[in-house]
Scaffold this motif. Structure first.
Motif, PDB file in Angstrom:
ATOM      1  N   SER A 113       0.850  -1.186   0.000  1.00 21.09           N
ATOM      2  CA  SER A 113       0.000   0.000   0.000  1.00 21.09           C
ATOM      3  C   SER A 113       0.887   1.237   0.000  1.00 21.09           C
ATOM      4  CB  SER A 113      -0.868   0.017   1.263  1.00 21.09           C
ATOM      5  OG  SER A 113      -0.059   0.273   2.407  1.00 21.09           O
ATOM      6  N   ASP A 114       0.263   2.395  -0.088  1.00 20.77           N
ATOM      7  CA  ASP A 114       1.006   3.629   0.119  1.00 20.77           C
ATOM      8  C   ASP A 114       1.528   3.645   1.552  1.00 20.77           C
ATOM      9  OD1 ASP A 114       0.403   4.415  -2.446  1.00 20.77           O
ATOM     10  OD2 ASP A 114      -1.354   5.598  -1.856  1.00 20.77           O
ATOM     11  N   SER A 115       2.556   4.430   1.787  1.00 20.52           N
ATOM     12  CA  SER A 115       3.164   4.476   3.108  1.00 20.52           C
ATOM     13  C   SER A 115       2.255   5.197   4.106  1.00 20.52           C
ATOM     14  CB  SER A 115       4.509   5.195   3.030  1.00 20.52           C
ATOM     15  OG  SER A 115       5.029   5.417   4.324  1.00 20.52           O
ATOM     16  N   TYR A 116       2.312   4.763   5.349  1.00 12.03           N
ATOM     17  CA  TYR A 116       1.556   5.424   6.410  1.00 12.03           C
ATOM     18  C   TYR A 116       2.461   5.868   7.566  1.00 12.03           C
ATOM     19  CZ  TYR A 116       2.000   0.815   8.572  1.00 12.03           C
ATOM     20  OH  TYR A 116       2.504  -0.359   9.083  1.00 12.03           O
ATOM     21  N   GLY A 215       4.436   0.013   4.957  1.00 14.55           N
ATOM     22  CA  GLY A 215       3.248  -0.165   4.134  1.00 14.55           C
ATOM     23  C   GLY A 215       2.580  -1.487   4.475  1.00 14.55           C
ATOM     24  N   LEU A 226      -6.320  -3.417  -3.255  1.00 14.71           N
ATOM     25  CA  LEU A 226      -5.225  -2.476  -3.022  1.00 14.71           C
ATOM     26  C   LEU A 226      -5.637  -1.052  -3.387  1.00 14.71           C
ATOM     27  CD1 LEU A 226      -2.286  -1.795  -2.343  1.00 14.71           C
ATOM     28  CD2 LEU A 226      -1.650  -2.507  -4.661  1.00 14.71           C
ATOM     29  N   ASN A 230      -5.841   1.947  -0.721  1.00 15.45           N
ATOM     30  CA  ASN A 230      -5.020   3.156  -0.829  1.00 15.45           C
ATOM     31  C   ASN A 230      -5.866   4.419  -0.828  1.00 15.45           C
ATOM     32  OD1 ASN A 230      -2.388   2.212  -0.760  1.00 15.45           O
ATOM     33  ND2 ASN A 230      -2.299   1.830  -2.960  1.00 15.45           N
ATOM     34  N   LEU A 233      -6.892   4.942   2.723  1.00 16.35           N
ATOM     35  CA  LEU A 233      -5.739   5.314   3.538  1.00 16.35           C
ATOM     36  C   LEU A 233      -5.370   6.775   3.331  1.00 16.35           C
ATOM     37  CD1 LEU A 233      -3.346   4.645   5.404  1.00 16.35           C
ATOM     38  CD2 LEU A 233      -2.121   3.790   3.386  1.00 16.35           C
ATOM     39  N   ASN A 234      -5.328   7.211   2.075  1.00 19.40           N
ATOM     40  CA  ASN A 234      -4.976   8.609   1.797  1.00 19.40           C
ATOM     41  C   ASN A 234      -6.043   9.569   2.320  1.00 19.40           C
ATOM     42  OD1 ASN A 234      -2.436   8.282   0.465  1.00 19.40           O
ATOM     43  ND2 ASN A 234      -3.531   7.422  -1.282  1.00 19.40           N
TER      44      ASN A 234
END
Length: 728
Positions: A113-116, A215, A226, A230, A233-234
């Motif tokens: 995934s995108d980074s958190y 991620g 996914l 994402n 998440l964003n």
């Protein structure tokens, strides 16, 4: 006949229900929602760990928030860290969440995934060690968790073969015991470990490591999930939810007794430095006058309390970061600027002179033309200057001011009486306290807040007024005064029994009763029992059938091909480790089958046990005189009936002790079931060990449980032996 059928049906129901195959009733609204299975290794605080039997941590709560946003059911399951990616590859779960660093090597197997979150690698050492740079680590034993970024960094960047361990709890225990020199680990995890052992560990930021990004892990074929994930998440990053979750765990000091962000309790966050007798640590616990007054406030208003160690020089910075913090620790009411406010006065103290024993101060006139040490920000500076001191030097704490007198850098130290009493034990051979300043100003102590913490300050002030009126604050102050303000004084609220048995009970309570951790043992015991029973049935059936085939082949020359297959099975199973067989069956044989891991483990252990039961039964059959088979054939029984009705019953009587030993061995072999994400007894102990960093109590408890079960099995087997012997 009806009873036999009923018994068979009951056993079938038990097996099916044990493995989670039976249909269970669910709410219609939940049934309509997609369930996302998330796999984690719950020994990686603050990102994922157990709070009681609940999965909590930064990763877990971000996943929960995304599930709420997407209207998905979230189901968490545990596994060891280094097997999670393999599990996601094989679609055993939908998402992997356990502080996974996004790397090109891992991207070959899974998607991210995108980074958190972003982190760096740091070094954790015991407080008595100090390394200045990476080069100081050469020749050192460096502990890491297998398969983590720390493992790769030490191996690839430092050129050192690390000491690889299966979990961070193993690494922490090795560091405590001195079997390794240091640990390389992600910074937030290091902070959680230091929070658990503030008197033992410290963090060194000496690595030339680049920033890494966390991620969540997805199967490469699940692009739609996914993309949805994402997007959510964003969204949560933009609206501040992710930051709020991370801040919740940071505010709690990344401790493993922090509940989920979504189950958070009303909490007072109290920051302080070690300033005796107002705030200090005694046997690893917070103690001191200010600490216990805050304990009393928390009890009064129905909050839990969280003490966080912060250096005095950083207190104002931390208060500026959050209006949720309260600063305590002998803070005198002085002008700290418009950004900070004090509570009502909590207590007062008088100024005294600390001098050498050779030159005591007799009155305030003794200060004239002397070099005086004072604590930064105290009223003592102005007082000493008014009394004609030639030089007034400010020090960060009472102990530094007293040190200056001991070293001869200053003539006297003017400090508060309680602080001088607390630290005098270290200077009693050289220094003394002179209570001669009758005209010195009184120091007023209070708690410090950010100017934005108006509601919090008012709530605390109301409680302080109540506690002053009912005598609680006076009782706390008298308690510390009666103990001479000694650093050995435990908290006013500490009723800990420091005897051997008292300490032992505290460890038992922390391991099993705190946060209901005993539920993990109950779950583990249930899974161990299910796997053992089912595997034993499978193993017995396989063993008897295969032994019969091999014996008939040996006696009659028939069943050549089946016998060859059976011999190959016995050879392979007995010649390979049970753990390898378990992993192959779970990750290869049943890779695409969505079976409950308990059922898969039962099949794997049953197949393993079958090979050993085969040899046991075959030896029992061989122990029956050949004349028994000949006699049965003379009576007109065919070979199969003779084997089933004449030979096998006699063989079982002979091999019962060996079968009993096999059942005991099978029970103990199930302790490796945790490698495919099952909480068995041993894995339950590991999880508790990862939360408490106490290996002895949970492992000893599990060993005792196994011992009790084995003793019961031995009793039943001996009883059965006696009945069979009496039949002849």
């Amino acid at each position: 006949m009806n009873k036999k059928i009923l018994a068979i049906m009951m056993v079938a129901v038990f097996i099916l229900s044990s493995c989670g195959i039976m249909v269970s009733s669910t709410d219609e609204s939940d049934a309509a929602r997609r369930t996302i299975v998330v796999e984690t290794s719950p020994d990686f605080a603050p990102y994922d760990y157990y709070y009681g039997s609940e999965f909590v941590g930064i990763d877990m709560d971000i996943i929960r928030a995304i599930g709420m946003d997407l209207d998905y059911n979230i189901q968490f399951k545990q596994n060891t860290f280094d097997y999670i990616i393999m599990s996601i590859e094989n679609k055993k779960s939908d998402i992997g969440a356990s502080g996974f660093t996004i790397s090109d090597e891992r991207k070959k197997s899974v998607d991210f995934s995108d980074s958190y979150a972003e982190i760096k690698q740091v070094v954790v050492v015991k407080n008595d060690k100090d390394y200045k740079s990476e080069t100081d680590l050469n020749g050192k034993k460096i502990g890491v968790q297998l398969g983590t970024s720390g493992d790769y960094y030490v191996n690839d960047n430092l050129g050192i073969l690390p000491v690889r361990m299966n979990s961070y709890s193993d690494v922490v225990l090795a560091l405590l015991n001195g079997t390794i020199d240091c640990e390389v680990v992600d910074e937030p995890v290091a902070r959680a470990q230091v929070a658990a052992y503030p008197d033992e560990f410290k963090i060194l930021n000496i690595l030339n490591a680049e920033t890494e990004y966390y991620g969540f892990v997805f199967n490469k074929m699940d692009k739609s999930l996914l993309l949805e994930f994402n997007a959510s998440l964003n969204k949560l990053k933009e609206n501040g939810t992710v930051d709020a979750i991370i801040k919740w765990y940071a505010d709690n000091g990344f401790r493993t007794d922090t509940p989920s962000y979504f189950d958070q309790e009303p909490t007072l966050f109290v920051i302080s430095d070690s300033v005796a007798p107002y705030s200090y640590r005694n046997l690893g616990s917070s103690a001191g006058i200010d600490v216990d007054i805050m304990n009393a406030v928390a009890k009064d208003i129905g909050y839990r309390i969280r003490f966080i160690d912060v250096a005095t020089k950083d207190i104002k910075t931390r208060l500026s970061e959050s209006p949720n913090y309260i600063a305590v620790g002998g803070l005198g009411k002085t002008d700290l600027g418009e950004d900070f406010v004090f509570s009502n006065t909590v207590g007062t103290d008088k100024l005294v002179v600390v001098s050498s024993k050779d030159e005591p101060a007799t009155d305030s006139g003794s200060l004239s033309d002397k070099k005086i040490a004072v604590v930064t920000g105290s009223a003592a500076k102005g007082y000493a200057e008014d009394k004609g001191a030639t030089l007034v030097t400010e020090y960060a704490s009472v102990i530094y001011a007293m040190d200056s007198v001991k070293r001869g850098e200053t003539d006297y130290a003017i400090v508060d009486n309680a602080g001088a009493q607390a630290y005098m034990i270290g200077y009693k051979d050289n220094l003394e306290i002179n209570d001669v300043l009758t005209d010195a100003p009184v120091t007023e102590y209070a708690f410090l807040f950010s100017k934005d913490a108006t509601e919090l300050k008012d709530m605390v002030n109301q409680s302080l007024t109540k506690l002053t009126t009912n005598g609680t604050i006076a009782a706390i102050e008298k308690y510390y005064a009666d103990n001479g303000y000694s650093l050995n004084t435990p908290s006013y609220y500490d009723d800990t029994d420091n005897s051997f048995w008292g300490k032992l009970w505290d460890r038992i309570e922390r391991s099993f009763l705190e946060n209901d951790r005993y539920q993990l043992i109950i779950t583990g015991l249930g899974n161990t029992a299910k796997i053992t029973v089912i595997a034993l049935v499978i193993g017995m059936v396989l063993g008897v059938l295969i032994a019969a085939v091999l014996s008939m082949n040996a006696q009659t020359g028939r069943l050549v091909i089946p016998a060859a297959i059976c011999k190959l099975y016995v050879t392979v199973i007995r010649g390979t480790p049970a753990m390898v067989q378990l992993l192959l069956i779970y990750y290869v044989v049943f890779a695409s089958a969505n079976l409950n891991p308990v059922l898969v483990a039962s099949i794997a252990f049953g197949i393993n046990s079958g090979a050993y039961v085969t040899e046991i039964v075959r030896s029992g059959i061989n122990s029956v005189p050949k004349g028994q088979m000949e006699a049965a054939r003379c009576l007109g029984l065919n070979a199969t009936t003779s084997m089933k009705s004449v030979i096998v019953p006699q063989a079982i009587r002979n091999i019962l002790p060996a079968l009993g030993n096999e059942s005991i061995s099978l029970l103990k072999e199930t302790s490796i079931a945790g490698f495919i994400g099952i909480i068995d007894l041993t894995r339950a102990a590991d999880i508790i060990r990862g939360q408490t960093y106490d290996a002895l109590i949970p492992l000893l408890a599990v060993a005792l449980i196994y011992l009790v079960i084995v003793l019961v099995l031995q009793f039943l087997i001996k009883k059965l032996e006696r009945r069979l012997n009496n039949a002849y």
